[in-house]
Design a protein around this motif. Structure first.
Motif, PDB file in Angstrom:
ATOM      1  N   LYS A 165       2.426   1.817  -3.393  1.00 24.42           N
ATOM      2  CA  LYS A 165       1.461   2.352  -4.346  1.00 24.42           C
ATOM      3  C   LYS A 165       1.173   3.832  -4.093  1.00 24.42           C
ATOM      4  O   LYS A 165       0.918   4.598  -5.017  1.00 24.42           O
ATOM      5  CB  LYS A 165       0.163   1.541  -4.290  1.00 24.42           C
ATOM      6  CG  LYS A 165       0.224   0.217  -5.061  1.00 24.42           C
ATOM      7  CD  LYS A 165      -1.093  -0.531  -4.944  1.00 24.42           C
ATOM      8  CE  LYS A 165      -1.168  -1.645  -5.995  1.00 24.42           C
ATOM      9  NZ  LYS A 165      -1.392  -1.155  -7.353  1.00 24.42           N
ATOM     10  N   ALA A 166       1.215   4.217  -2.834  1.00 25.81           N
ATOM     11  CA  ALA A 166       0.898   5.606  -2.491  1.00 25.81           C
ATOM     12  C   ALA A 166       2.105   6.538  -2.637  1.00 25.81           C
ATOM     13  O   ALA A 166       1.997   7.632  -3.201  1.00 25.81           O
ATOM     14  CB  ALA A 166       0.359   5.685  -1.066  1.00 25.81           C
ATOM     15  N   TRP A 172       0.820  -1.216   0.000  1.00 24.63           N
ATOM     16  CA  TRP A 172       0.000   0.000   0.000  1.00 24.63           C
ATOM     17  C   TRP A 172       0.853   1.265   0.000  1.00 24.63           C
ATOM     18  O   TRP A 172       0.557   2.214  -0.725  1.00 24.63           O
ATOM     19  CB  TRP A 172      -0.922  -0.015   1.221  1.00 24.63           C
ATOM     20  CG  TRP A 172      -1.836  -1.196   1.271  1.00 24.63           C
ATOM     21  CD1 TRP A 172      -2.342  -1.900   0.216  1.00 24.63           C
ATOM     22  CD2 TRP A 172      -2.351  -1.828   2.453  1.00 24.63           C
ATOM     23  NE1 TRP A 172      -3.142  -2.925   0.658  1.00 24.63           N
ATOM     24  CE2 TRP A 172      -3.160  -2.905   2.030  1.00 24.63           C
ATOM     25  CE3 TRP A 172      -2.215  -1.597   3.820  1.00 24.63           C
ATOM     26  CZ2 TRP A 172      -3.826  -3.736   2.930  1.00 24.63           C
ATOM     27  CZ3 TRP A 172      -2.876  -2.419   4.718  1.00 24.63           C
ATOM     28  CH2 TRP A 172      -3.671  -3.468   4.278  1.00 24.63           C
ATOM     29  N   ARG A 221       1.000   2.450  -8.629  1.00 28.86           N
ATOM     30  CA  ARG A 221      -0.421   2.624  -8.355  1.00 28.86           C
ATOM     31  C   ARG A 221      -1.299   1.833  -9.308  1.00 28.86           C
ATOM     32  O   ARG A 221      -2.377   1.356  -8.940  1.00 28.86           O
ATOM     33  CB  ARG A 221      -0.794   4.109  -8.428  1.00 28.86           C
ATOM     34  CG  ARG A 221      -2.248   4.374  -8.051  1.00 28.86           C
ATOM     35  CD  ARG A 221      -2.612   5.846  -8.130  1.00 28.86           C
ATOM     36  NE  ARG A 221      -4.017   6.017  -7.785  1.00 28.86           N
ATOM     37  CZ  ARG A 221      -4.477   6.206  -6.560  1.00 28.86           C
ATOM     38  NH1 ARG A 221      -3.648   6.230  -5.545  1.00 28.86           N
ATOM     39  NH2 ARG A 221      -5.777   6.347  -6.329  1.00 28.86           N
ATOM     40  N   TYR A 252      -3.666   7.571  -1.061  1.00 27.12           N
ATOM     41  CA  TYR A 252      -4.125   6.650  -2.104  1.00 27.12           C
ATOM     42  C   TYR A 252      -5.559   6.957  -2.521  1.00 27.12           C
ATOM     43  O   TYR A 252      -5.906   6.885  -3.702  1.00 27.12           O
ATOM     44  CB  TYR A 252      -4.023   5.205  -1.599  1.00 27.12           C
ATOM     45  CG  TYR A 252      -4.360   4.169  -2.640  1.00 27.12           C
ATOM     46  CD1 TYR A 252      -3.416   3.757  -3.584  1.00 27.12           C
ATOM     47  CD2 TYR A 252      -5.634   3.594  -2.701  1.00 27.12           C
ATOM     48  CE1 TYR A 252      -3.720   2.810  -4.548  1.00 27.12           C
ATOM     49  CE2 TYR A 252      -5.950   2.653  -3.664  1.00 27.12           C
ATOM     50  CZ  TYR A 252      -4.992   2.267  -4.586  1.00 27.12           C
ATOM     51  OH  TYR A 252      -5.307   1.334  -5.546  1.00 27.12           O
TER      52      TYR A 252
END
Length: 548
Positions: free
Chosen positions: A126-127, A123, A526, A438
């Motif tokens: 991705k952020a 996570w 992402r 996100y």
């Protein structure tokens, strides 16, 4: 090992190819092969080869609760929390629960969108990109390694407390060897498969809660009949957040209290092995934290009411009892049944040893699959469907850390547990910030999105950030904790040093060609689809013996 590891991948069964000449038969395990890298961003992705659909809501909640080791956590922290804030211990546990709940909402929302066993690593990458994500993954790993050493120490001590007069619990080599055996045993159980681990945890968690219930019921009975030696009426000030007189002590207590809640996120790391992975793990996380709040506050209030806050005898403020309040209370409360509490502490430590290995091994598996660690960490056993290499490495590293810390000093080992709150606050806080960033484009779509994807995760992250910074400042003092290293508090050196070690390892790994797709943001970004299975039956053997 009963069979070699396999590389995970995925295609429908109907598209399986015939074996090439000289290749292994479809159901014949093949030699070790590394896990494949992720698919190109935006293309359909393959699963990691884990056993999909194994856990339901009950199983996930049990794993989340067992990972926190409720009895051991109280043993390890209650005395220190009382020493820091006195009668405000119950409200300290409640205040510490607030950021935990807010971060649990962040985990739930992120898991719905990205149900990946890498959790924080995936996570945050991705952020915020690969380097911040790598450090988030390292925070999870180092917290697991440190706590395993302490869990095994407790398990070893309590094993020998039940033998003879208990003096063998002071035999350091014997206790250390016993702790090593427990880590090895729980590593083996974790390696053998999640179903076996779930069955074991059902029993071990049941023992813990039966023991806590017995402790609470008998203590309340003795308080009511006047048989409690230091009966103390429950006061509102115990729950008054404005009654704290020492702000530094309050922050220290909250950071210690974070440790007793830590571990509920284990059920999120098993998301790919859970039925309804987008919803069940998140629900289990929130449910686990709520149950823990009731457990910790309830037991704390009863213990304070029974023993009082005196600085002598069984009083909870007695520094001699700080590192194990239950050991001081077991005979006065349970008398001849006190062995039940000893067994429950042992069971709690052993239980959490196994459930700590589970999520950490899956975190390193995910890091390897996306290229953030060597591919060997991504191996999945073809029969047990577990991250076999990562599991064994986790066990070996924990054993080495435990033995080295014990050889250096028992005080250094104790300081390592005090420093654990830094790693917890670090990666939980990163997860909260990652949730907000996100979902930043969705926050105005509804009030639920604003609250659960934005406001609450942000507040939780800010609280944890403050606790982290304030604790770093406090830990610099030479008199903080049990040791002084390099002229400053040993707790600071261990806590910050372990995080900096991760940064060094990241730089070293980034120099290898195998890591470049990850650090260039190609293997995980992402837009990358996470590597999760759809249904367990779609797996079949490929011509190279892996899962295809």
């Amino acid at each position: 090992m009963s069979g070699p590891d396999a590389s995970p991948g995925r295609v429908p069964t109907s598209s399986s190819r015939p074996a090439a000449p000289g290749a292994p038969a479809p159901d014949t395990p093949a030699p070790d092969t590394p896990a494949p890298a992720t698919s190109a961003p935006g293309t359909p992705s393959a699963g990691k080869g884990l056993a999909a659909g194994t856990l339901g809501l009950w199983g996930s909640t049990v794993i989340g609760l067992a990972s926190t080791a409720p009895v051991y956590s109280l043993v390890a922290t209650l005395g220190f929390v009382v020493a820091a804030v006195g009668a405000q211990a119950p409200i300290a546990f409640i205040v510490a629960f607030i950021p935990m709940l807010f971060i649990a909402f962040a985990y739930r929302e992120l898991n719905r969108a990205v149900p990946d066993c890498g959790t924080t690593f995936t996570w945050v990458t991705k952020a915020f990109g690969p380097r911040v994500g790598w450090m988030g993954g390292w925070g999870v790993a180092i917290a697991g390694i440190v706590v395993l050493a302490n869990l095994s120490q407790i398990a070893g001590q309590y094993t020998w407390l039940m033998v003879g007069d208990g003096s063998l619990a002071e035999n350091v080599p014997l206790v250390t060897a016993t702790g090593v055996v427990f880590i090895a045993l729980m590593t083996w159980i974790s390696y053998r498969g999640l179903e076996l681990g779930e069955r074991v945890q059902n029993v071990l968690l049941g023992v813990q809660y039966v023991a806590l219930a017995l402790f609470v019921v008998v203590a309340l009975y003795k308080i009511a009949t006047g048989d409690a030696p230091n009966a103390t009426p429950v006061e509102w000030s115990w729950f008054d957040p404005t009654a704290f007189t020492d702000w530094s002590g309050f922050v220290e207590a909250v950071l210690l209290a974070l440790f007793i809640y830590w571990g509920w996120d284990a059920c999120l790391a098993l998301t790919e092995e859970t039925k309804d992975p987008q919803r069940t793990p998140g629900r289990a996380a929130v449910l686990s934290t709520a149950i823990l709040l009731v457990t910790y506050v309830g037991v704390t209030v009863v213990a304070m009411s029974f023993a009082g806050l005196g600085s002598t005898g069984i009083g909870l403020a007695n520094e001699a009892n700080a590192d194990d309040v239950f050991f001081a209370l077991k005979d006065p409360v349970l008398g001849p049944l006190s062995v039940v509490l000893v067994i429950s502490v042992l069971v709690s430590a052993v239980s959490s040893t196994q459930t700590t290995i589970l999520p950490t091994a899956r975190g390193t598996l995910a890091m390897a699959v996306y290229g953030a660690l060597p591919a060997r960490f991504g191996r999945v056993h073809p029969r047990f469907r577990t991250p076999s290499f990562s599991t064994f490495v986790m066990g070996v590293v924990a054993i080495v850390f435990y033995v080295v810390m014990t050889l250096v000093s028992a005080n250094v080992l104790q300081d390592s547990i005090l420093s654990l709150g830094l790693a917890i606050a670090f990666y939980y806080g990163l997860t909260g910030y990652a949730c907000v960033w996100y979902f930043r484009r969705e926050l105005t779509s509804s009030w639920q999105a604003f609250l659960f994807k934005g406001l609450l995760p942000l507040l939780g992250a800010l609280m944890l950030t403050y606790a982290f910074v304030q604790s770093v400042v406090d830990m610099l003092a030479p008199d903080y904790g049990y040791t002084v290293l390099l002229g400053i508090g040993g707790t600071f050196v261990i806590g910050i040093g372990s995080l900096l070690l991760g940064a060094v390892l990241m730089v070293v790994w980034s120099a290898f060609a195998e890591s470049r797709p990850f650090f260039r943001g190609e293997s995980l970004n992402r837009d990358t689809e996470v590597l999760v299975p759809d249904e367990p039956e779609i797996y079949t053997r490929s011509i190279d013996g892996g899962l295809a």
